[in-house]
Design a protein around this motif. Structure first.
Motif, mmCIF file in Angstrom:
data_model
loop_
_atom_site.group_PDB
_atom_site.id
_atom_site.type_symbol
_atom_site.label_atom_id
_atom_site.label_comp_id
_atom_site.label_asym_id
_atom_site.label_seq_id
_atom_site.Cartn_x
_atom_site.Cartn_y
_atom_site.Cartn_z
ATOM 1 N N ILE A 17 0.834 -1.200 0.000
ATOM 2 C CA ILE A 17 0.000 0.000 0.000
ATOM 3 C C ILE A 17 0.871 1.253 0.000
ATOM 4 C CG2 ILE A 17 -1.614 1.342 1.400
ATOM 5 C CD1 ILE A 17 -2.802 -1.386 2.300
ATOM 6 N N ILE A 18 1.889 1.279 0.838
ATOM 7 C CA ILE A 18 2.753 2.453 0.947
ATOM 8 C C ILE A 18 3.533 2.676 -0.345
ATOM 9 C CG2 ILE A 18 4.787 3.379 2.136
ATOM 10 C CD1 ILE A 18 3.620 2.048 4.702
ATOM 11 N N ARG A 19 4.019 1.598 -0.948
ATOM 12 C CA ARG A 19 4.733 1.731 -2.223
ATOM 13 C C ARG A 19 3.817 2.303 -3.298
ATOM 14 N NH1 ARG A 19 8.016 -4.046 -2.386
ATOM 15 N NH2 ARG A 19 9.744 -3.416 -1.030
ATOM 16 N N CYS A 20 2.576 1.835 -3.321
ATOM 17 C CA CYS A 20 1.606 2.355 -4.283
ATOM 18 C C CYS A 20 1.352 3.841 -4.045
ATOM 19 C CB CYS A 20 0.306 1.563 -4.180
ATOM 20 S SG CYS A 20 -0.980 2.119 -5.307
ATOM 21 N N LEU A 21 1.177 4.228 -2.785
ATOM 22 C CA LEU A 21 0.937 5.638 -2.469
ATOM 23 C C LEU A 21 2.108 6.515 -2.895
ATOM 24 C CD1 LEU A 21 -0.737 5.465 1.057
ATOM 25 C CD2 LEU A 21 -1.826 6.037 -1.120
ATOM 26 N N GLU A 22 3.319 6.013 -2.721
ATOM 27 C CA GLU A 22 4.491 6.787 -3.145
ATOM 28 C C GLU A 22 4.474 7.024 -4.650
ATOM 29 O OE1 GLU A 22 7.633 4.366 -1.648
ATOM 30 O OE2 GLU A 22 7.563 5.251 0.375
ATOM 31 N N LYS A 23 4.106 6.000 -5.400
ATOM 32 C CA LYS A 23 4.017 6.134 -6.853
ATOM 33 C C LYS A 23 2.912 7.103 -7.249
ATOM 34 C CE LYS A 23 3.807 3.396 -11.104
ATOM 35 N NZ LYS A 23 3.812 2.013 -11.657
ATOM 36 N N LEU A 24 1.759 6.998 -6.593
ATOM 37 C CA LEU A 24 0.643 7.887 -6.886
ATOM 38 C C LEU A 24 0.966 9.327 -6.515
ATOM 39 C CD1 LEU A 24 -2.362 5.710 -5.639
ATOM 40 C CD2 LEU A 24 -1.599 6.071 -7.996
#
Length: 235
Positions: free
Chosen positions: A206-213
C-alpha cells in the motif's frame, strides 16, 4: 544523522516517523517501544526487545521511526538491516556497541549464516556490558527463525517479546487514507477501496503504491481519481 553514525550509514526513509505510523491495534506496543527507547534498563533482560510479525506489516517503518524518535530525544542510535549488513564481513559489527541504542532488523536473514549468528551474539554481549539497548525485528518468533546457534536463541528470548498486530482489510483501507493524508493527498473512501482490491493485502504494498501515486499526481497535477489511477497503474 547523529554524530556517532560513523561505521555504517544505512539510508533511512526520510518520511518515516512515529507521527505517520498508523497505530490501530498496536497502541500499547508503540507506548512500550517509546518507553524502552527513553528509559534506562535496570537489568540486562530489560535492555533487549524482540518484535515480530508477518512480512509487510510495518516493522522496518517502526524501527526507522524509532531511530528518528531516539535522535530527537538525544539518544545516539544505529539502524542495522541485516539483509544488507550481513553481506559485510563480521568484523563490521566491531564498534557498534558504542551506540546506546541499536535497532537490528531482519534477524531472520541469518538463518543460514552461522558466522553472523555468532557475531550478533557477541555484539549483544558487548552492548549489555556497556549498558546499551537493542531492539530486534523479524518475520517470525524466536523459536521459528531457524537459527542454529543456541546461545543467540537464548539471548533473543531474554527480554521482552512483542507481536505487531496485522491490520485487517477495513483498517488497511483506513491506514491508506491516513498515510495519503500525511503526504498531503486527498484519497476518498471509494478510491481507497478501489486501490485496495488490486494490491497485495499488506501495508508495504500500500505504501509503495501511495508513493508512486504521490509522485505521479504531483508531476501531472492530477487529482487521485479512479480513471487516473487505473491508467497510471495499468489496472
Amino acid at each position: 544523522m547523529n554524530s556517532l553514525q560513523l561505521t555504517m550509514d544505512f539510508a533511512l526513509d526520510k518520511e518515516t516517523s512515529l507521527a505517520n505510523y498508523y497505530t490501530f491495534g498496536n497502541e500499547d506496543l508503540l507506548n512500550q517501544l517509546k518507553a524502552f527507547v527513553k528509559e534506562p534498563a535496570e537489568k540486562p533482560a530489560d535492555a533487549l526487545l524482540f518484535l515480530h510479525s508477518p512480512t509487510g506489516c510495518g516493522k522496518s517503518h517502526l524501527l526507522q521511526a524509532l531511530c528518528q524518535y531516539a535522535y530527537e530525544i538525544g539518544i545516539s542510535n544505529q539502524y542495522l538491516p541485516l539483509h544488507v549488513f550481513s553481506h559485510y564481513e563480521v568484523e563490521a559489527t566491531m564498534g557498534m556497541e558504542q551506540f546506546p541504542l541499536l535497532l537490528i532488523d531482519d534477524i531472520d536473514a541469518l538463518k543460514h549464516n552461522p558466522a553472523w549468528q555468532e557475531a550478533i551474539f557477541d555484539l549483544i554481549n558487548r552492548v549489555l556490558e556497556k549498558q546499551g539497548k537493542i531492539i530486534f525485528a523479524a518475520d517470525n518468533t524466536v523459536e521459528n527463525l531457524g537459527l542454529s546457534l543456541p546461545d543467540l536463541i537464548s539471548r533473543l528470548q531474554w527480554g521482552q517479546t512483542w507481536a505487531l498486530t496485522p491490520l485487517d482489510d477495513e483498517y488497511q483501507i483506513e491506514m491508506m487514507i491516513f498515510r495519503a493524508k500525511c503526504k498531503g493527498m486527498t484519497l476518498s473512501d471509494e478510491v481507497a477501496q478501489y486501490i485496495h482490491t488490486r494490491l497485495s493485502r499488506d501495508p508495504k504494498s500500500i505504501i509503495r503504491c501511495l508513493e508512486k501515486l504521490d509522485k505521479a499526481s504531483l508531476e501531472e497535477q492530477r487529482r487521485l481519481t479512479i480513471p487516473f489511477i487505473k491508467q497510471l497503474m495499468r489496472w
